[in-house]
Structures are given as C-alpha cells and as structure tokens.
Design a protein around this motif. Sequence first.
Motif, PDB file in Angstrom:
ATOM      1  N   TYR A  36       0.855  -1.021  -0.103  1.00  0.00           N
ATOM      2  CA  TYR A  36      -0.052  -0.035  -0.024  1.00  0.00           C
ATOM      3  C   TYR A  36       0.818   1.368   0.011  1.00  0.00           C
ATOM      4  O   TYR A  36       1.965   1.184   0.454  1.00  0.00           O
ATOM      5  CB  TYR A  36      -0.956   0.061   1.138  1.00  0.00           C
ATOM      6  CG  TYR A  36      -2.174  -0.841   1.334  1.00  0.00           C
ATOM      7  CD1 TYR A  36      -1.972  -2.256   1.592  1.00  0.00           C
ATOM      8  CD2 TYR A  36      -3.315  -0.344   0.842  1.00  0.00           C
ATOM      9  CE1 TYR A  36      -2.990  -3.109   1.486  1.00  0.00           C
ATOM     10  CE2 TYR A  36      -4.447  -1.243   0.883  1.00  0.00           C
ATOM     11  CZ  TYR A  36      -4.292  -2.590   1.209  1.00  0.00           C
ATOM     12  OH  TYR A  36      -5.441  -3.398   0.980  1.00  0.00           O
ATOM     13  N   ARG A  37       0.446   2.228  -0.642  1.00  0.00           N
ATOM     14  CA  ARG A  37       1.297   3.512  -0.564  1.00  0.00           C
ATOM     15  C   ARG A  37      -0.089   4.588   0.137  1.00  0.00           C
ATOM     16  O   ARG A  37      -1.044   4.698  -0.137  1.00  0.00           O
ATOM     17  CB  ARG A  37       1.508   4.107  -1.818  1.00  0.00           C
ATOM     18  CG  ARG A  37       2.218   5.511  -1.932  1.00  0.00           C
ATOM     19  CD  ARG A  37       2.711   6.045  -3.342  1.00  0.00           C
ATOM     20  NE  ARG A  37       1.870   5.930  -4.244  1.00  0.00           N
ATOM     21  CZ  ARG A  37       2.104   5.854  -5.548  1.00  0.00           C
ATOM     22  NH1 ARG A  37       3.321   5.748  -5.900  1.00  0.00           N
ATOM     23  NH2 ARG A  37       1.166   5.928  -6.385  1.00  0.00           N
ATOM     24  N   GLN A  38       0.608   5.437   0.923  1.00  0.00           N
ATOM     25  CA  GLN A  38      -0.107   6.451   1.811  1.00  0.00           C
ATOM     26  C   GLN A  38       0.371   7.869   1.359  1.00  0.00           C
ATOM     27  O   GLN A  38       1.571   8.173   1.950  1.00  0.00           O
ATOM     28  CB  GLN A  38      -0.156   6.159   3.317  1.00  0.00           C
ATOM     29  CG  GLN A  38      -0.823   7.423   4.037  1.00  0.00           C
ATOM     30  CD  GLN A  38      -0.795   7.048   5.467  1.00  0.00           C
ATOM     31  OE1 GLN A  38       0.025   6.416   5.823  1.00  0.00           O
ATOM     32  NE2 GLN A  38      -1.834   7.581   6.193  1.00  0.00           N
ATOM     33  N   ALA A  39      -0.293   8.556   0.791  1.00  0.00           N
ATOM     34  CA  ALA A  39       0.345   9.946   0.272  1.00  0.00           C
ATOM     35  C   ALA A  39       0.130  10.856   1.808  1.00  0.00           C
ATOM     36  O   ALA A  39      -0.718  10.738   2.311  1.00  0.00           O
ATOM     37  CB  ALA A  39      -0.493  10.864  -0.669  1.00  0.00           C
ATOM     38  N   ALA A  40       0.912  12.041   1.646  1.00  0.00           N
ATOM     39  CA  ALA A  40       0.931  12.759   2.887  1.00  0.00           C
ATOM     40  C   ALA A  40      -0.647  13.097   3.304  1.00  0.00           C
ATOM     41  O   ALA A  40      -1.410  13.686   2.752  1.00  0.00           O
ATOM     42  CB  ALA A  40       1.533  14.014   3.065  1.00  0.00           C
ATOM     43  N   GLY A  41      -0.979  12.877   4.534  1.00  0.00           N
ATOM     44  CA  GLY A  41      -2.394  13.160   5.034  1.00  0.00           C
ATOM     45  C   GLY A  41      -3.430  12.250   4.474  1.00  0.00           C
ATOM     46  O   GLY A  41      -4.617  13.069   4.616  1.00  0.00           O
ATOM     47  N   ASP A  85       6.394   9.473  -6.864  1.00  0.00           N
ATOM     48  CA  ASP A  85       6.433   8.102  -6.049  1.00  0.00           C
ATOM     49  C   ASP A  85       6.683   8.397  -4.791  1.00  0.00           C
ATOM     50  O   ASP A  85       6.762   7.614  -3.805  1.00  0.00           O
ATOM     51  CB  ASP A  85       7.911   7.227  -6.616  1.00  0.00           C
ATOM     52  CG  ASP A  85       7.242   6.873  -8.244  1.00  0.00           C
ATOM     53  OD1 ASP A  85       8.270   6.658  -8.931  1.00  0.00           O
ATOM     54  OD2 ASP A  85       6.232   6.685  -8.461  1.00  0.00           O
ATOM     55  N   SER A  86       6.972   9.622  -4.327  1.00  0.00           N
ATOM     56  CA  SER A  86       7.061  10.032  -2.969  1.00  0.00           C
ATOM     57  C   SER A  86       5.876   9.440  -2.170  1.00  0.00           C
ATOM     58  O   SER A  86       4.704   9.702  -2.516  1.00  0.00           O
ATOM     59  CB  SER A  86       7.723  11.410  -2.701  1.00  0.00           C
ATOM     60  OG  SER A  86       8.587  11.655  -3.160  1.00  0.00           O
ATOM     61  N   GLY A  87       6.203   9.031  -0.870  1.00  0.00           N
ATOM     62  CA  GLY A  87       5.026   8.559  -0.055  1.00  0.00           C
ATOM     63  C   GLY A  87       5.606   7.747   1.013  1.00  0.00           C
ATOM     64  O   GLY A  87       6.699   7.398   1.076  1.00  0.00           O
TER      65      GLY A  87
END
Lengths: 113, 115
Positions: A36-41, A85-87
């Motif tokens: 899973y990926r979680q972007a900021a907030g 791709d940051s996260g």
Amino acid sequence: SQTIHQWPATLVQPVGSPLSLECTVEGTSNPNLYWYRQAAGRGLQLLFYSVGIGQISSEVPQNLSASRPQDRQFILSSKKLLLSDSGFYLCAWKVDREGEKLFFGSGTQLSVL
Amino acid sequence: AQTVTQSQPEMSVQEAETVTLSCTYDTSENNYYLFWYKQPPSRQMILVIRQEAYKQQNATENRFSVNFQKAAKSFSLKISDSQLGDTAMYFCAFMKLANDYKLSFGAGTTVTVRA
C-alpha cells in the motif's frame, strides 16, 4: 509468533534512480501479501498484492513493479523514480488462521528529490 | 470499486470523554467486513476493531465500539473514556468477501485527545 519486517524505514532518492523495498514475513507460510502507499495526510491506496510465489496482481498502473521471489518475501521496485513516487509505503499480510484481517509492517518513508 | 467516506478530517476530544467518528461506504455486496485501523504518530497501522456484515450485533473492543447500520451503509466508531494514547489518525476500511482480502480505505480522521 508471526512478524513482518519492512526496510528501510526511511529512504531519500534522487529522481531517476532505482528503488527496491523489501518486506519479509516470519512465522507463517503462504501468506497473502500487499503493498500500500499513503500520500501525505491521505488514506492508503493498494498498489500490488500476491497470493503466492510469482503471482502478482497490480491495482494501479504506475511507475512501480512488485515481485515475490520467495513465499515470505515481497519486493517493491522501480527502475526510475519520479517525484510522484514519494510517500509512505506499507507492506501488509494476511494469514488464514487470523481471520479476515490484514496486519501491517512499520512502513518506509520514501522521499524522491 | 467500493468507496469509503470519512467526512470528518479532524476531531478533538477532552481526556476521559467520548468521541464518535463517522464512516459511510458504498457497495452492492451483501457480505463483507468493515474495519477501523489506528495510525499513531509512529505511523504503525494497528487494527482496532472488525465487524462482519452478516452479524447484527455491534462489535466492541474494550473502550472501542461501533454502530453498524447496514441499510444506511454506515459504520461509526465510538471511543469512550478517551486517553492521550488514543491520539492518532483513524481509518475506516472495507473488505469484500472472496476478493483476495483487499482493503479499501477512507481518507482518515485525525483525533487529538486533550489533557
């Protein structure tokens, strides 16, 4: 007991560089595994999952790929990272005798600069 | 695809008091599971509570309880006797049966417990 290991905890990479994040489960066999990926907030977005060795399902077309070379190892890769791709990347797993629920690793914070 | 909506981005509660987080979801399925996960500042995802859709009885885990309204597709979380350690982001999640146990998450609600 069953545990999940995810590393590294933090990673700073330049745009265009390759990526390899690893997740390993101990104390069980034939788990379902998930990235899973979680972007900021934000909430979590399912990227890939695997129900067995060599079996990969992609949920979102993107710059990333996943592999499962061993029963308890799940790898997230990229040949050339993008800023987007940051996260925060989380590995999760499910074992039959634990019922219908997922357990999560401690995550990797990836910053692409 | 299932949609999970958490309409409260942030909530604040005094220590020892009660707070209720709302969650609604959209599905055509009859059998499924619903979850609340907690993500404290450490960012570790921790399962708080789980509800099976075929069960009418609301799930409880110590100070955490849910109000599951299947017809309304609503799944709220009540935290009673709030403690400072409850400060975290809370995510509502949906799992369809026979779908490889994939979870769909809401955007989350940040809960701050004040001393």
